[in-house]
Scaffold this motif. Sequence first.
Motif, PDB file in Angstrom:
ATOM      1  N   THR A   1      41.487  44.842  44.605  1.00 28.84           N
ATOM      2  CA  THR A   1      41.166  44.609  43.200  1.00 28.84           C
ATOM      3  C   THR A   1      42.348  44.974  42.339  1.00 28.84           C
ATOM      4  O   THR A   1      43.220  45.737  42.734  1.00 28.84           O
TER       5      THR A   1
ATOM      6  N   GLU B   1      43.891  47.116  39.967  1.00 31.58           N
ATOM      7  CA  GLU B   1      43.580  48.463  39.507  1.00 31.58           C
ATOM      8  C   GLU B   1      43.765  48.612  38.015  1.00 31.58           C
ATOM      9  O   GLU B   1      43.077  49.409  37.375  1.00 31.58           O
TER      10      GLU B   1
ATOM     11  N   GLU C   1      43.062  46.320  35.829  1.00 31.96           N
ATOM     12  CA  GLU C   1      41.841  45.781  35.218  1.00 31.96           C
ATOM     13  C   GLU C   1      40.697  46.764  35.398  1.00 31.96           C
ATOM     14  O   GLU C   1      39.904  46.995  34.491  1.00 31.96           O
ATOM     15  N   GLU C   2      40.639  47.401  36.599  1.00 30.52           N
ATOM     16  CA  GLU C   2      39.589  48.389  36.853  1.00 30.52           C
ATOM     17  C   GLU C   2      39.710  49.560  35.893  1.00 30.52           C
ATOM     18  O   GLU C   2      38.721  50.057  35.350  1.00 30.52           O
TER      19      GLU C   2
ATOM     20  N   LYS D   1      29.826  45.868  38.021  1.00 29.32           N
ATOM     21  CA  LYS D   1      30.218  44.653  38.724  1.00 29.32           C
ATOM     22  C   LYS D   1      31.542  44.861  39.438  1.00 29.32           C
ATOM     23  O   LYS D   1      31.727  44.446  40.590  1.00 29.32           O
ATOM     24  N   ASN D   2      32.478  45.529  38.737  1.00 28.24           N
ATOM     25  CA  ASN D   2      33.789  45.775  39.331  1.00 28.24           C
ATOM     26  C   ASN D   2      33.668  46.658  40.562  1.00 28.24           C
ATOM     27  O   ASN D   2      34.360  46.450  41.564  1.00 28.24           O
ATOM     28  N   GLN D   3      32.774  47.644  40.495  1.00 27.89           N
ATOM     29  CA  GLN D   3      32.580  48.531  41.632  1.00 27.89           C
ATOM     30  C   GLN D   3      31.977  47.783  42.825  1.00 27.89           C
ATOM     31  O   GLN D   3      32.339  48.023  43.977  1.00 27.89           O
TER      32      GLN D   3
ATOM     33  N   LYS E   1      29.956  45.633  33.280  1.00 26.84           N
ATOM     34  CA  LYS E   1      31.233  45.158  33.800  1.00 26.84           C
ATOM     35  C   LYS E   1      31.810  46.140  34.817  1.00 26.84           C
ATOM     36  O   LYS E   1      32.363  45.746  35.839  1.00 26.84           O
ATOM     37  N   PHE E   2      31.660  47.409  34.496  1.00 21.60           N
ATOM     38  CA  PHE E   2      32.181  48.422  35.417  1.00 21.60           C
ATOM     39  C   PHE E   2      31.411  48.391  36.743  1.00 21.60           C
ATOM     40  O   PHE E   2      31.995  48.458  37.827  1.00 21.60           O
TER      41      PHE E   2
ATOM     42  N   VAL F   1      38.525  48.531  32.405  1.00 20.16           N
ATOM     43  CA  VAL F   1      37.067  48.432  32.321  1.00 20.16           C
ATOM     44  C   VAL F   1      36.430  49.803  32.382  1.00 20.16           C
ATOM     45  O   VAL F   1      35.493  50.122  31.652  1.00 20.16           O
TER      46      VAL F   1
ATOM     47  N   ILE G   1      32.330  44.553  43.416  1.00 15.72           N
ATOM     48  CA  ILE G   1      33.393  43.717  43.959  1.00 15.72           C
ATOM     49  C   ILE G   1      34.351  44.544  44.804  1.00 15.72           C
ATOM     50  O   ILE G   1      34.793  44.123  45.874  1.00 15.72           O
ATOM     51  N   LYS G   2      34.642  45.754  44.317  1.00 18.61           N
ATOM     52  CA  LYS G   2      35.541  46.637  45.056  1.00 18.61           C
ATOM     53  C   LYS G   2      34.945  46.987  46.421  1.00 18.61           C
ATOM     54  O   LYS G   2      35.629  46.920  47.461  1.00 18.61           O
TER      55      LYS G   2
END
Length: 758
Positions: free
Chosen positions: A450, A452, A454-455, A502-504, A499-500, A458, A506-507
């Motif tokens: 991912t 980082e 962008e992470e 979702k990012n987790q 969003k956070f 977010v 995806i990670k």
Amino acid sequence: MVDAACGAGSNIMKNNSALATLIRFAILAYAVYTAYKIRLYAVINYGRVIHEFDPWFNFRATEYLVNNGWDKFKVWYDDMSWYPLGRHVGTTIYPGMQITAALAYRAAEYLNLGISLNDVCVFMPAVFGAFASLACNGLAVETTGNPNAGVAAAAIFAIIPAHLMRSVAGGYDNESVAVTAIVLTFYCWVRSLRNDRSWMVYGVLAALSYIYMVLAWGGYTFVLNMIGVHVALLIGLGRYSSRLHHAYSVFFMISTPVVMQFPIVGTKPIQDMEQIGPLGVFLGIQVLEFCEIMRRKYKMDEEAFAAFRMRAVAVVVMIAAVLVQAFIPAGFFGPVSNRVRSLFIKHTTTGNPLVDSVAEHQATRPDAYWLYFHNVFYYAPLGFGMQFSGRSDAKWFLVAYTLMSAYFSRKMVRLILILGPAGAICAGAFAAFVFEWSVNNLVNQQSAETDEEEEKEVAEKAGTPAKGAGGTPGKEKKVKKTTKKERGADSHLLTEQVKFMKNQIIKAYNYNTFARKVAAVVFLAGMASSIFHFQAHCEQMAQNLSEPQIMLRGRNRDGSTVIIDDFRESYWWLRDNTPEDARVMSWWDYGYQITGVANRTTIADGNTWNHEHLALLGKCLVSDEEKAIKMIRHLADYMLVWSTRYAGMWGDDLAKVPHIARIAGSVYPDIYGPGYYMESQHKPSPLLENSLLYRLHGHRLNPAIQPLKYFEEVYTSKNLMVRIYKVTDVAKRSPFGDYAPFLKKNIISKSKPFQQIR
């Protein structure tokens, strides 16, 4: 995550493009072969036999075309059907299939292949079934943008029962050819929108395919409206372009004048209500293109162009409204046909008892979708949902086509046929996605990473520390809260939290390669199991749908198979034991087989073009013997009745009596349609018990029925399925082309013209 998986799967295909192309070609070739082979069960079990009812007329018409040529065929007036009126075949037939078969036969004859016309007609549905699978591959590739989806769709469509139902060998009917033309027309249409130059070639090809479609089947109105709806949808979505204008204009301007030359079509494209919509779209798109030309010429800005276009459209709408108001009172526009009308109202209230009596016009039961689609019923909706990602003109066509065909398939069981290609394509798109995702995760050894930065961004907005952001693992870092004003009116803490999360997810997805491999194995195993069961179901359905109905299979007490051939044997008896000019009266269902197999004149058949004549036939059958003979002696020499319930098949003439009586009662007031029915314990109602049809059906087999006075039993098939009677008091024949004076004076004069029940 889905997009990433699809992209990775596509990368694998790109890295092995030559191998992938070869594999796809091999699967497609096998699918085409399977599409042909699976349709041959009827030939294997029964031989090269024409099936059912309508195919016998189609074969007879093809025979006439081959023996007499096109010039005589197009003016052929058939005096062996609809006695004493006859039928002008040239103006009441869609001859595309007959022309195709005749050309194929002539080609085989020229090459000295030793193939009979019967063989050509028997095998044509199977051949076109294979062609349809190829066309489905092209349409799927164009709409989904994925060649793997195209191969999967072709493989599904090759064997799906929704297509098999009208394309098995021996089922020499219009739909067996028309489905191929439908899919090919749709493919050429969406292909014409691929780029700014595609319309030059594929717009013309779409028109030519549609012309053949019109020549082959009366369902062409669906094809025309489907393309018109697609154009209107794209305009409504703001996707209008000059490319769209050029493609539709070429399609419409080439096809419409040509199809209007077909006698059975005539001026319908500009007069029939069910075809006015595409005409309106054609005129409307000319207005939009004119506006675009003016915009480019005068370099209008957006505001000025919007105002100009609104004024132009308003003027055109006003002119159109005036013209419509002028033409409607003059009767220029025709009414909506009964069959089309039945698609928008409850089946039993079409107002036409003839339409209501046809089994294939019945509304579709929910369980029929499982029968004709099996697992596709569950996978297609998932593939349909995928079409809303990366939307294009072609994908919007698939969306509109799926929705429209799904709606119409619910209204009429025979229209499951047009849902078949859409279902196969949507299911194929989902199957390709699952396959690509699974293969990617099994083959790819590197875990995606991912972004980082962008992470971190977010996470900071969400008030949660990201990895490497200066926080201590397991502890929260205090983040200064922001006010709503600082974050802006459109920014919400909950949205950032989502969003956070979702990012987790995806990670976790990207780094957990082992779990993805396990999931991939499970998915591939599930897909393999699904394919196995789907194929087994399709094979079984292919065998069931390949039963020709004119012949049946049964079993002896020792378990051996026996062919039940009562129907053909009865027709052969008529052919061999009656005068060549003998007239045979039966209900209209059997007319095509009597003329096709027995070569004898019939009173009515499946063309059902004259409601009043069918009502007269119905009146003859449901009246008592004394009244019936006064009419029948002027119409027929023999009576034929189906009595299959004595062999355990209950769909015989007694089962059809309620419909026969309602049709008769819709024209003759003295016939009370609702009074003819079977009560409980198979007891007939008083009116039915006294009817001629009931007495012909059970004569000598039912002790309660009194001997017949004016009809002599001359033949009963060995399994009691067909009964033939000779009319003992036949009147002198009147000149062909009109009813006998007695009928006109005493019967027809007391009828009322049929009027559609509102």
